[in-house]
Design an enzyme around this catalytic site. Structure first.
Site, PDB file in Angstrom:
ATOM      1  N   CYS A 196       0.818  -1.211   0.000  1.00  0.00           N
ATOM      2  CA  CYS A 196       0.000   0.000   0.000  1.00  0.00           C
ATOM      3  C   CYS A 196       0.846   1.253   0.000  1.00  0.00           C
ATOM      4  CB  CYS A 196      -0.938   0.018   1.195  1.00  0.00           C
ATOM      5  SG  CYS A 196      -0.071   0.164   2.727  1.00  0.00           S
ATOM      6  N   CYS A 248      -2.040   5.349   6.126  1.00  0.00           N
ATOM      7  CA  CYS A 248      -3.471   5.546   6.281  1.00  0.00           C
ATOM      8  C   CYS A 248      -3.883   5.460   7.752  1.00  0.00           C
ATOM      9  CB  CYS A 248      -4.206   4.488   5.481  1.00  0.00           C
ATOM     10  SG  CYS A 248      -3.789   2.819   5.991  1.00  0.00           S
ATOM     11  N   CYS A 281      -1.144  -3.644   7.735  1.00  0.00           N
ATOM     12  CA  CYS A 281      -0.695  -2.552   8.611  1.00  0.00           C
ATOM     13  C   CYS A 281      -0.130  -3.120   9.915  1.00  0.00           C
ATOM     14  CB  CYS A 281      -1.842  -1.595   8.925  1.00  0.00           C
ATOM     15  SG  CYS A 281      -2.421  -0.665   7.505  1.00  0.00           S
TER      16      CYS A 281
END
Lengths: 312, 402
Positions: free
Chosen positions: A35, A62, A106
């Site tokens: 990402c 993010c 993440c």
């Protein structure tokens, strides 16, 4: 928008330990190729006790990347380096009340930053051992790299195979077109052509999420003069024993409940139970069992065992 | 305080007049427009009116050039697949790298089936190279498909000129005008555009209705065959509610065309100036001198778009981003990538897209809200120091990627 938990939102809106730690003596810089997010983790470690006195993060990413970073710093503070190393990405996700499947990377990034920082402190070279690809199966969070590698390693040639080995495609089946494409490419690379299964025959052999019908009595090993039931169970126990250290490293364990023909019922316990990656773990266990036993078996969570054959 | 909606390129609010116009079609006006009796006949008449409204907005020569579909994507697929069927000996398609997935994914799929797909590249402002285009046009090309306006940057493409070039080379020309219809004036009868797609929900009509404009005389092969609806070119009972709503929406769009291109454009310009004056290391993407009147796309360097959106959303401001994380895909926006926007900026792009419902007060509130959000996130960024980006950001922070 993503379905973020309240804890994720809280850690994103009010991140803990943002910024670099003063007098840091451990730094880990990692990024997630999937990402583009990146994270620098700085730690202040007490040299005598190896206790992490302070932790700080800087994240380009993010909402869930920032929340995962924040959670990680909270989790490691006060721990020794060895204690900190037992933290898994699932622990980070759990701390945050869960992450959407597309965002699990993440938490992986968080764990890797920790490993990198500790390697940095110890003067070691940290090498990343896993590669991430585009998410193919959203039901079980299986990515393209995993599917491709499994197809390559085992010369798989059908969607059923892929589902049996990785669990990908075993849920809603919307990703079957994508799996077929990967299969076609990988088979072409080894000089074969992908042939789709017959219409309607597709579901045979697929590991069912909820087995609909009890399987026929086992006709496998004994009939073919291979292993007796007792021998089989012994082999299965040995395989599980061999896998145990790896599971324990992630804070989990596996326990054999029953063997019924080609169905092997297990319980995942500890961190493995309820983990989003449980399906992958089971897939890995199953793969190992298939290799060792030399026959096709299904590894099924005991909780998903059909009631009709309970205790048979 | 009411929420502020600046995501009109994603979808728009259904205009209250449109809602009022469609209400009877949920209740007493339930007839099938194909039926002979009064129940159906009245509905048939309403469809005819809607068709004329679309015709007026597009400047089409004939009302029969309007084919109602279910959405922009269906119109796109119908147009391209029709051209391939009508000219089976032609195996090439020309499109651009910055198209909407409705075109790009279809073309990629066709490429896997043996078609050759040429994707025109764009420069750093998102502009096409027409010389490259001219070189590719040949009698091997079944269809050219180029968007009228880009959904992310708002950049306008010279589709009228490109359609003429295609026609001169005896090639069909389709444009995905989903973002352009209702925002900029058009008069298709004066152009060589053979096919055009539009989508109702981008111009204040309900979702679930679209149009394929098909110039009279252009060879066509339907995607859906069956009943005689849409003169046999798109079988299936008409979505009367959607179509009537779209008719009303087109009528309103035509009335507001000047407002959109003066007042809305001025609000957009104010938003751009206000943000750029207060936020360092931010720039407009696309071609600011040639874009939709309602669209502003700003890249905020060294931070990530989803995080910006979440913080804007917390203050009731809705926008969108080209960051990878907002879509769950691997890559940041293909549009930003195609324009060569650096990675640390492409992830931080935010698109503000306005409509005639936005007010000057709303724009001032957004101008107030954005700078502290950007500053807050930059404070967390490893690329950002105490007072600005760190020196040689890409070298100073070079993480191990996995």
């Amino acid at each position: 928008m993503w379905d973020y938990s309240e804890t994720v939102k809280e850690h994103f809106y009010n991140p803990r330990n943002a910024g670099a730690v003063a007098e840091a003596n451990a730094v880990g810089d990692v990024g997630s190729i999937s990402c583009g997010d990146a994270l620098r983790l700085t730690l202040k470690v007490e040299p005598d006790t190896e206790v992490i006195l302070d932790a700080g993060f800087q994240t380009f990413g993010c909402g869930s990347a920032i929340a995962s970073s924040s959670a990680l710093t909270e989790m490691v503070k006060g721990k020794t380096l060895d204690e900190a190393l037992t933290i898994t990405n699932q622990d980070i996700a759990d701390f945050l009340g869960g992450l959407p499947p597309e965002k699990m990377h993440c938490s992986v990034m968080g764990r890797e930053a920790l490993q990198a920082a500790i390697a940095n402190y110890r003067g070691e070279e940290w090498e990343d051992d896993h590669e991430e690809g585009a998410l193919v199966c959203k039901c079980f969070a299986i990515d393209e790299v995993m599917i491709r590698d499994t197809i390559k390693a085992n010369n798989l040639s059908s969607i059923e195979d892929v589902t049996n080995y990785t669990k990908a495609g075993g849920g809603c089946s919307s990703c079957h077109e994508g799996i077929e494409k990967i299969l076609s490419e990988e088979m072409a690379a080894r000089g074969e052509t992908f042939v789709p299964g017959a219409v309607g025959k597709k579901k045979e052999g697929v590991v069912k999420l909820k087995s609909p019908k009890p399987e026929a009595a086992p006709v496998v090993a004994a009939a073919k003069g291979k292993l007796t039931t007792v021998q089989r169970i012994r082999v299965i126990e040995e395989v599980l024993e061999g896998l145990r250290p790896a599971l324990k490293a992630d804070g989990g364990d596996v326990e054999l409940i029953d063997v019924d023909g080609k169905n092997i019922y297990v319980n995942l316990v500890g961190a493995c139970s309820g983990c989003q990656m449980a399906a992958m773990t089971l897939g890995g266990v199953q793969q190992k069992l298939i290799e060792t036993l030399g026959e096709f078996v299904k590894v099924v969570p005991h909780s998903e065992r059909p009631v009709a054959i309970e205790g048979v | 305080m009411a929420d502020i909606y600046l995501d009109n390129n994603a979808t728009t609010m259904v205009d209250p007049d449109v809602v009022a116009a469609v209400m009877p079609f949920f209740s007493e006006q339930f007839g099938n427009p194909s039926s002979l009796h009064n129940f159906g006949n009245k509905v048939g008449f309403a469809l005819k009116q809607a068709r004329q409204s679309v015709q007026n907005l597009l400047g089409a020569e004939h009302e029969s050039e309007i084919i109602f579909t279910s959405c922009g994507t269906e119109s796109d697929s119908t147009a391209i697949l029709s051209a391939l069927k009508a000219y089976p000996e032609r195996k090439e398609i020309i499109t651009t790298v910055v198209e909407h997935p409705a075109i790009l994914n279809l073309c990629d799929n066709l490429a896997s089936e043996g078609y050759t797909v040429h994707k025109l590249k764009v420069d750093s402002k998102g502009r096409l190279d027409l010389d490259e285009y001219a070189r590719l046009l040949s009698d091997k090309v079944a269809v050219v498909s180029v968007m009228w306006a880009n959904n992310e940057s708002g950049t306008l493409f010279p589709v009228e000129k490109m359609a003429e070039m295609a026609e001169a080379a005896d090639v069909l020309f389709h444009t995905d005008a989903v973002q352009a219809v209702g925002k900029i004036p058009m008069n298709l009868q004066d152009t060589s555009i053979h096919m055009l797609s539009l989508s109702g929900h981008k111009l204040h009509a309900p979702k679930g209705v679209g149009v394929l404009y098909l110039k009279r005389g252009v060879r066509f092969r339907p995607l859906l065959r069956g009943g005689h609806q849409e003169r046999g070119r798109r079988a299936g009972t008409e979505n009367t509610i959607g179509i009537v709503g779209l008719g009303k929406a087109c009528e309103l769009a035509l009335q507001h065309m000047e407002y959109e291109n003066t007042t809305v454009a001025a609000l957009r310009d104010r938003l751009q100036a206000g943000i750029l004056a207060a936020v360092p290391h931010a720039f407009v993407t696309g071609d600011p001198s040639n874009r939709l009147p309602n669209t502003l796309n700003i890249a905020f360097e060294y931070i990530e778009g989803e995080a910006i959106l979440l913080l804007l959303n917390k203050q009731g401001i809705a926008a969108s981003s080209g960051s990878a994380c907002t879509s769950g895909s691997l890559e940041p926006s293909h549009v930003m990538k195609a324009m060569g926007i650096p990675y640390t900026a492409a992830h931080g792009t935010v698109r503000f897209s306005l409509s005639r419902y936005n007010t000057a007060e709303e724009i001032e509130r957004v101008i107030e809200a954005v700078p502290p959000i950007v500053a807050q996130l930059r404070k967390l960024s490893p690329y950002w120091g105490a007072n600005g980006p760190i020196e040689n950001p890409e070298q100073a922070f070079a993480p191990v990627y996995a």
